[in-house]
Design an enzyme around this catalytic site. Structure first.
Site, PDB file in Angstrom:
ATOM      1  NE  ARG A 129      40.589  26.381  38.968  1.00  0.00           N
ATOM      2  CZ  ARG A 129      40.385  25.123  39.325  1.00  0.00           C
ATOM      3  NH1 ARG A 129      41.288  24.207  39.056  1.00  0.00           N
ATOM      4  NH2 ARG A 129      39.307  24.785  39.984  1.00  0.00           N
ATOM      5  CG  ASP A 130      35.468  30.628  33.254  1.00  0.00           C
ATOM      6  OD1 ASP A 130      35.894  30.504  32.076  1.00  0.00           O
ATOM      7  OD2 ASP A 130      34.254  30.625  33.525  1.00  0.00           O
ATOM      8  CG  LEU A 131      40.633  36.779  32.962  1.00  0.00           C
ATOM      9  CD1 LEU A 131      39.865  37.576  34.011  1.00  0.00           C
ATOM     10  CD2 LEU A 131      42.113  37.131  33.009  1.00  0.00           C
TER      11      LEU A 131
ATOM     12  CG  ASN B 123      33.478  35.159  33.988  1.00  0.00           C
ATOM     13  OD1 ASN B 123      32.250  35.233  33.975  1.00  0.00           O
ATOM     14  ND2 ASN B 123      34.108  34.016  33.885  1.00  0.00           N
TER      15      ASN B 123
ATOM     16  CB  THR C  87      35.325  29.540  28.818  1.00  0.00           C
ATOM     17  OG1 THR C  87      34.425  29.926  29.876  1.00  0.00           O
ATOM     18  CG2 THR C  87      34.620  29.635  27.483  1.00  0.00           C
TER      19      THR C  87
END
Length: 195
Positions: free
Chosen positions: A35-37, A41, A78
């Site tokens: 959910r925030d690739l 990261n 993001t």
């Protein structure tokens, strides 16, 4: 990516993307969505070139989806990497065979983020979007029917196809990470390594 000297070669981008797809396929096989690739990261071991997906603060286990514990439904991550179904959620009934998550988004949202990450990687850290005045404008654009990333010029047909497959607006039409592992983009990498 921006800290690397010059543009990342497509061969290196293919290698990085293959490793990320492998990591995502493992996570998704365990029922976990990141959910925030994004490039920020993903950690790179400068000695070995091995990648590790990091920052699981937004991750969610959706493997035990029930009526009371559904697929991911909150807007996290993001904004410029969020899939349309995250930005403008729709209630869609999907079944396990379609890789879906009941009444929420799931693994295919990570696949969209992977496409955005691929563009960022191939274009020296530049995101494939027009300049937005703020997150709200980005949400409106990505959530609209016209909200597709601008694919950088001078990419191979295989990399363009990879991004286009990842960034299909309809999550049902996006490939799974297991399907992406067999993408023609990675066949080119194998051929290059064999020569």
């Amino acid at each position: 990516v921006k800290s690397l000297d010059g543009r990342v070669s497509e061969a290196l981008a293919r290698n990085f993307l293959r490793q990320i797809v492998t990591g995502l396929a493992f996570m998704h096989g365990k029922g976990v969505v990141h959910r925030d690739l994004k490039c920020d990261n993903v950690l790179v071991d400068s000695a070995s070139g091995d990648l590790k997906i990091a920052d699981f603060g937004s991750a969610k286990n959706i493997s035990n989806t029930t009526i009371t514990a559904r697929g991911a439904q909150t807007i996290v991550g993001t904004p410029l990497y969020m899939a349309p179904e995250v930005v403008a959620p729709l209630t869609v009934e999907e079944d396990e065979d379609n890789y879906g998550d009941i009444n929420g988004y799931g693994k295919k949202a990570d696949v969209w983020s992977l496409g955005i990450l691929a563009c960022e990687l191939a274009d020296h850290g530049n995101l494939p979007w027009p300049k937005f005045s703020g997150p709200g404008h980005a949400f409106m654009h990505i959530g609209s029917a016209e909200g597709l990333p601008i694919i950088p010029a001078n990419l191979s047909a295989e990399l363009v196809d990879f991004v286009e497959q990842c960034c299909q607006r309809d999550p049902d039409k996006r490939p799974t990470t297991a399907e992406l592992s067999g993408h023609a983009l990675f066949a080119s990498e194998t051929e290059e390594l064999d020569t």
